[in-house]
Scaffold this motif. Structure first.
Motif, PDB file in Angstrom:
ATOM      1  N   TYR A 217      34.981 -33.900 -36.882  1.00 35.16           N
ATOM      2  CA  TYR A 217      34.120 -33.630 -36.174  1.00 35.16           C
ATOM      3  C   TYR A 217      33.868 -33.846 -35.027  1.00 35.16           C
ATOM      4  O   TYR A 217      33.947 -35.275 -34.894  1.00 35.16           O
ATOM      5  N   GLY A 218      33.119 -33.207 -34.232  1.00 36.18           N
ATOM      6  CA  GLY A 218      32.882 -34.151 -32.801  1.00 36.18           C
ATOM      7  C   GLY A 218      33.687 -34.624 -31.454  1.00 36.18           C
ATOM      8  O   GLY A 218      33.233 -34.936 -30.904  1.00 36.18           O
ATOM      9  N   LYS A 219      34.438 -33.956 -31.998  1.00 37.88           N
ATOM     10  CA  LYS A 219      36.206 -33.965 -30.721  1.00 37.88           C
ATOM     11  C   LYS A 219      35.828 -32.453 -30.079  1.00 37.88           C
ATOM     12  O   LYS A 219      36.995 -32.444 -28.673  1.00 37.88           O
ATOM     13  N   GLY A 220      34.852 -31.707 -30.280  1.00 39.34           N
ATOM     14  CA  GLY A 220      34.855 -30.870 -29.255  1.00 39.34           C
ATOM     15  C   GLY A 220      35.313 -29.970 -29.676  1.00 39.34           C
ATOM     16  O   GLY A 220      36.259 -29.890 -31.308  1.00 39.34           O
ATOM     17  N   LEU A 221      36.477 -28.855 -28.330  1.00 39.44           N
ATOM     18  CA  LEU A 221      38.004 -28.181 -29.015  1.00 39.44           C
ATOM     19  C   LEU A 221      38.981 -28.221 -29.030  1.00 39.44           C
ATOM     20  O   LEU A 221      39.468 -29.401 -27.728  1.00 39.44           O
ATOM     21  N   THR A 222      39.572 -29.027 -29.892  1.00 43.03           N
ATOM     22  CA  THR A 222      40.305 -29.618 -30.550  1.00 43.03           C
ATOM     23  C   THR A 222      41.447 -28.724 -30.361  1.00 43.03           C
ATOM     24  O   THR A 222      41.692 -27.801 -30.176  1.00 43.03           O
ATOM     25  N   PRO A 223      42.487 -28.735 -30.220  1.00 43.31           N
ATOM     26  CA  PRO A 223      43.944 -28.510 -29.862  1.00 43.31           C
ATOM     27  C   PRO A 223      44.138 -27.138 -31.209  1.00 43.31           C
ATOM     28  O   PRO A 223      44.799 -26.355 -30.703  1.00 43.31           O
ATOM     29  N   PHE A 224      43.742 -27.959 -31.987  1.00 42.58           N
ATOM     30  CA  PHE A 224      43.983 -26.837 -33.505  1.00 42.58           C
ATOM     31  C   PHE A 224      42.889 -25.648 -32.988  1.00 42.58           C
ATOM     32  O   PHE A 224      43.060 -23.882 -33.485  1.00 42.58           O
ATOM     33  N   LEU A 225      41.207 -25.725 -32.743  1.00 38.53           N
ATOM     34  CA  LEU A 225      40.385 -24.729 -32.317  1.00 38.53           C
ATOM     35  C   LEU A 225      40.995 -24.243 -31.014  1.00 38.53           C
ATOM     36  O   LEU A 225      40.891 -23.007 -30.654  1.00 38.53           O
ATOM     37  N   LEU A 226      41.462 -24.818 -30.050  1.00 40.26           N
ATOM     38  CA  LEU A 226      41.595 -24.329 -28.949  1.00 40.26           C
ATOM     39  C   LEU A 226      42.692 -22.872 -29.201  1.00 40.26           C
ATOM     40  O   LEU A 226      43.216 -22.342 -28.646  1.00 40.26           O
ATOM     41  N   LEU A 227      44.138 -23.163 -30.068  1.00 38.66           N
ATOM     42  CA  LEU A 227      45.031 -22.792 -30.785  1.00 38.66           C
ATOM     43  C   LEU A 227      44.466 -21.212 -31.070  1.00 38.66           C
ATOM     44  O   LEU A 227      44.736 -20.049 -30.449  1.00 38.66           O
ATOM     45  N   ALA A 228      43.507 -21.259 -31.959  1.00 38.47           N
ATOM     46  CA  ALA A 228      42.617 -20.529 -32.797  1.00 38.47           C
ATOM     47  C   ALA A 228      42.019 -19.494 -31.251  1.00 38.47           C
ATOM     48  O   ALA A 228      41.970 -18.309 -31.573  1.00 38.47           O
ATOM     49  N   ARG A 229      41.803 -20.289 -30.713  1.00 41.76           N
ATOM     50  CA  ARG A 229      40.855 -19.146 -29.726  1.00 41.76           C
ATOM     51  C   ARG A 229      41.657 -18.036 -29.096  1.00 41.76           C
ATOM     52  O   ARG A 229      41.334 -17.377 -29.578  1.00 41.76           O
ATOM     53  N   GLN A 230      43.060 -19.066 -28.023  1.00 43.04           N
ATOM     54  CA  GLN A 230      43.629 -18.145 -27.644  1.00 43.04           C
ATOM     55  C   GLN A 230      44.032 -16.944 -28.827  1.00 43.04           C
ATOM     56  O   GLN A 230      44.934 -16.034 -28.143  1.00 43.04           O
ATOM     57  N   ALA A 231      44.042 -17.105 -30.406  1.00 46.03           N
ATOM     58  CA  ALA A 231      45.292 -16.624 -31.057  1.00 46.03           C
ATOM     59  C   ALA A 231      43.936 -15.088 -31.242  1.00 46.03           C
ATOM     60  O   ALA A 231      44.572 -14.407 -32.051  1.00 46.03           O
ATOM     61  N   GLY A 232      43.115 -15.828 -30.827  1.00 41.91           N
ATOM     62  CA  GLY A 232      41.727 -14.240 -31.629  1.00 41.91           C
ATOM     63  C   GLY A 232      40.678 -14.571 -32.455  1.00 41.91           C
ATOM     64  O   GLY A 232      39.874 -13.504 -32.679  1.00 41.91           O
ATOM     65  N   ALA A 233      40.865 -15.452 -33.319  1.00 40.00           N
ATOM     66  CA  ALA A 233      40.142 -15.373 -34.216  1.00 40.00           C
ATOM     67  C   ALA A 233      38.541 -16.084 -34.073  1.00 40.00           C
ATOM     68  O   ALA A 233      38.110 -16.364 -32.188  1.00 40.00           O
ATOM     69  N   VAL A 234      37.741 -15.570 -34.327  1.00 37.51           N
ATOM     70  CA  VAL A 234      36.119 -14.861 -33.992  1.00 37.51           C
ATOM     71  C   VAL A 234      35.416 -15.882 -33.951  1.00 37.51           C
ATOM     72  O   VAL A 234      34.659 -16.508 -33.441  1.00 37.51           O
ATOM     73  N   ARG A 235      35.539 -16.977 -35.073  1.00 34.00           N
ATOM     74  CA  ARG A 235      34.474 -17.903 -35.543  1.00 34.00           C
ATOM     75  C   ARG A 235      35.172 -19.508 -35.693  1.00 34.00           C
ATOM     76  O   ARG A 235      36.222 -19.848 -36.568  1.00 34.00           O
ATOM     77  N   LEU A 236      34.368 -19.795 -34.810  1.00 30.47           N
ATOM     78  CA  LEU A 236      35.232 -21.989 -34.473  1.00 30.47           C
ATOM     79  C   LEU A 236      34.444 -22.478 -35.188  1.00 30.47           C
ATOM     80  O   LEU A 236      33.063 -22.181 -34.736  1.00 30.47           O
ATOM     81  N   ALA A 237      34.376 -23.507 -36.112  1.00 23.01           N
ATOM     82  CA  ALA A 237      33.688 -24.339 -36.160  1.00 23.01           C
ATOM     83  C   ALA A 237      34.498 -25.870 -36.988  1.00 23.01           C
ATOM     84  O   ALA A 237      35.921 -26.041 -36.734  1.00 23.01           O
ATOM     85  N   ASP A 238      33.401 -26.818 -36.434  1.00 17.77           N
ATOM     86  CA  ASP A 238      34.326 -28.220 -36.576  1.00 17.77           C
ATOM     87  C   ASP A 238      33.886 -28.520 -38.032  1.00 17.77           C
ATOM     88  O   ASP A 238      32.454 -27.291 -38.175  1.00 17.77           O
ATOM     89  N   GLY A 239      33.952 -29.666 -38.716  1.00 14.92           N
ATOM     90  CA  GLY A 239      33.675 -30.121 -39.403  1.00 14.92           C
ATOM     91  C   GLY A 239      31.665 -31.167 -39.866  1.00 14.92           C
ATOM     92  O   GLY A 239      31.593 -31.682 -40.652  1.00 14.92           O
ATOM     93  N   VAL A 240      31.684 -30.748 -38.550  1.00 13.67           N
ATOM     94  CA  VAL A 240      29.480 -31.602 -38.704  1.00 13.67           C
ATOM     95  C   VAL A 240      29.255 -30.483 -39.487  1.00 13.67           C
ATOM     96  O   VAL A 240      28.395 -31.346 -40.815  1.00 13.67           O
ATOM     97  N   GLY A 241      29.174 -29.758 -40.145  1.00  9.52           N
ATOM     98  CA  GLY A 241      28.686 -29.085 -41.267  1.00  9.52           C
ATOM     99  C   GLY A 241      28.549 -29.342 -42.397  1.00  9.52           C
ATOM    100  O   GLY A 241      27.922 -29.164 -42.985  1.00  9.52           O
ATOM    101  N   MET A 242      29.506 -29.654 -42.625  1.00  8.28           N
ATOM    102  CA  MET A 242      30.170 -30.178 -43.896  1.00  8.28           C
ATOM    103  C   MET A 242      30.298 -31.493 -44.052  1.00  8.28           C
ATOM    104  O   MET A 242      29.476 -31.992 -45.327  1.00  8.28           O
ATOM    105  N   LEU A 243      30.048 -32.157 -42.891  1.00 12.18           N
ATOM    106  CA  LEU A 243      29.794 -33.958 -42.956  1.00 12.18           C
ATOM    107  C   LEU A 243      27.736 -33.545 -43.415  1.00 12.18           C
ATOM    108  O   LEU A 243      27.566 -34.782 -44.269  1.00 12.18           O
ATOM    109  N   VAL A 244      27.301 -32.797 -42.692  1.00  7.66           N
ATOM    110  CA  VAL A 244      25.893 -33.350 -43.513  1.00  7.66           C
ATOM    111  C   VAL A 244      25.644 -31.974 -44.616  1.00  7.66           C
ATOM    112  O   VAL A 244      24.344 -32.697 -45.347  1.00  7.66           O
ATOM    113  N   GLU A 245      26.533 -30.707 -45.244  1.00 10.03           N
ATOM    114  CA  GLU A 245      26.328 -30.754 -46.377  1.00 10.03           C
ATOM    115  C   GLU A 245      26.600 -31.229 -47.161  1.00 10.03           C
ATOM    116  O   GLU A 245      25.640 -31.770 -48.205  1.00 10.03           O
TER     117      GLU A 245
END
Ligand code: NDP
Length: 273
Positions: A217-245
């Motif tokens: 979490y806290g790293k913005g658009l990581t290489p993994f999330l960027l790849l996912a976005r370019q590949a058409g993933a519709v929901r992107l999330a980092d682990g901040v929600g997991m941390l808080v939960e």
């Protein structure tokens, strides 16, 4: 005097846990003090014993002490036993209780906060370290159609899947064996993003409409999330929600009061751009 809690780890300076628990305490009118303890690598048991002797009521445990936290417990709850690691300790008379809320927190963030159904989904988990180990059973409890674990060290992935016993929905493979298979939910449970690296997955793993979840979490658009976005993933999330939960689960376990997580997630979220 306030009841005392802390997060213990090495390093721990970056931890957001004091801020999160401070916000929970303010919102629920709980009188607690929550600090960070940077623990020497060879001094976990002594550090915990001292904190307890001084009246400490509970600890969050982070890298690299989650295994030792489980080992020193007098009573380990099921999730900690199954994960082989604890991320929270609770002290009562004569007892050190160990729990692990990481997997539950991931599932809660995916299903409740992000609206990603796991029942019937094809799930791909990258990595086979402590975070993935803790996530496996809570993910399987949501009844996905399949759960594939991929790791560079395939021996580690085999061991993690083997520990599940007979579980026809779970299997593992190496990155080179992913082929053209597509997944509805892809969770990056590796530490690659901490160093700006991309786990070697093909863009084809993301099914149309996929969710991509980055545990870091806290790293913005990581290489993994960027790849996912370019590949058409519709929901992107980092682990901040997991941390808080997971923090909310620990807070509830310690205090018997459940804090709201949405305002805290909103406050800590970093834009994924
Ligand atoms: P571990 O050190 O136990 O495991 C690291 C994993 O990452 C291993 O499977 C390793 O593979 C893999 N890995 C590392 N670099 C690469 C790479 N370049 N390409 C592919 N795989 C790689 O860490 P944890 O499991 O404890 O944690 C993983 C991440 O999850 C951490 O970065 C942590 O910040 C995050 N996390 C977030 C939480 C939250 O609340 N949001 C909670 C817990 C963890 P190999 O075995 O082949 O070396």
């Amino acid at each position: 005097m306030s009841d005392r809690y802390a997060v213990v780890g090495n390093p721990v300076a970056h931890s957001l846990s004091p801020l999160i628990h401070g916000l929970f305490a303010a919102a629920t009118a709980q009188d607690i003090e929550y600090t960070k303890i940077e623990c020497p690598l060879d001094g976990f048991e002594e550090t915990v014993a001292r904190f307890r002797a001084e009246g400490g009521r509970g600890l969050n445990v982070t890298v690299p002490f989650k295994l030792q936290a489980l080992q020193m417990a007098t009573r380990a709850h099921a999730a900690a036993r199954e994960a082989g690691a604890a991320n929270a300790l609770r002290f009562s008379e004569g007892e050190i209780e160990a729990e692990n809320f990481d997997g539950l927190a991931l599932v809660r963030d995916l299903t409740r906060n992000l609206g990603t159904p796991l029942a019937g989904a094809r799930v791909l988990l990258l990595g086979a370290g402590g975070a993935v180990r803790g996530a496996l059973r809570p993910l399987l409890a949501e009844r996905p159609a399949s759960l594939v674990i991929v790791n560079r060290d395939i021996g580690k992935a085999r061991q993690v899947v083997g520990e599940l016993g007979h579980e026809p929905r779970a299997r593992c493979c190496g990155y080179g064996e992913l082929g053209a298979e597509r997944f509805d939910v892809v969770v990056d449970g590796t530490s690659a993003s901490l160093r700006g690296e991309l786990p070697p997955i093909p863009a084809t793993v993301f099914a149309p409409g996929a969710t991509a979840y980055e545990m870091v979490y806290g790293k913005g658009l990581t290489p993994f999330l960027l790849l996912a976005r370019q590949a058409g993933a519709v929901r992107l999330a980092d682990g901040v929600g997991m941390l808080v939960e997971q923090a909310a689960e620990a807070f509830t376990w310690w205090r018997g009061v459940r804090p709201a997580t949405a305002p805290v997630i909103e406050r800590l979220a970093v834009p994924l751009t």
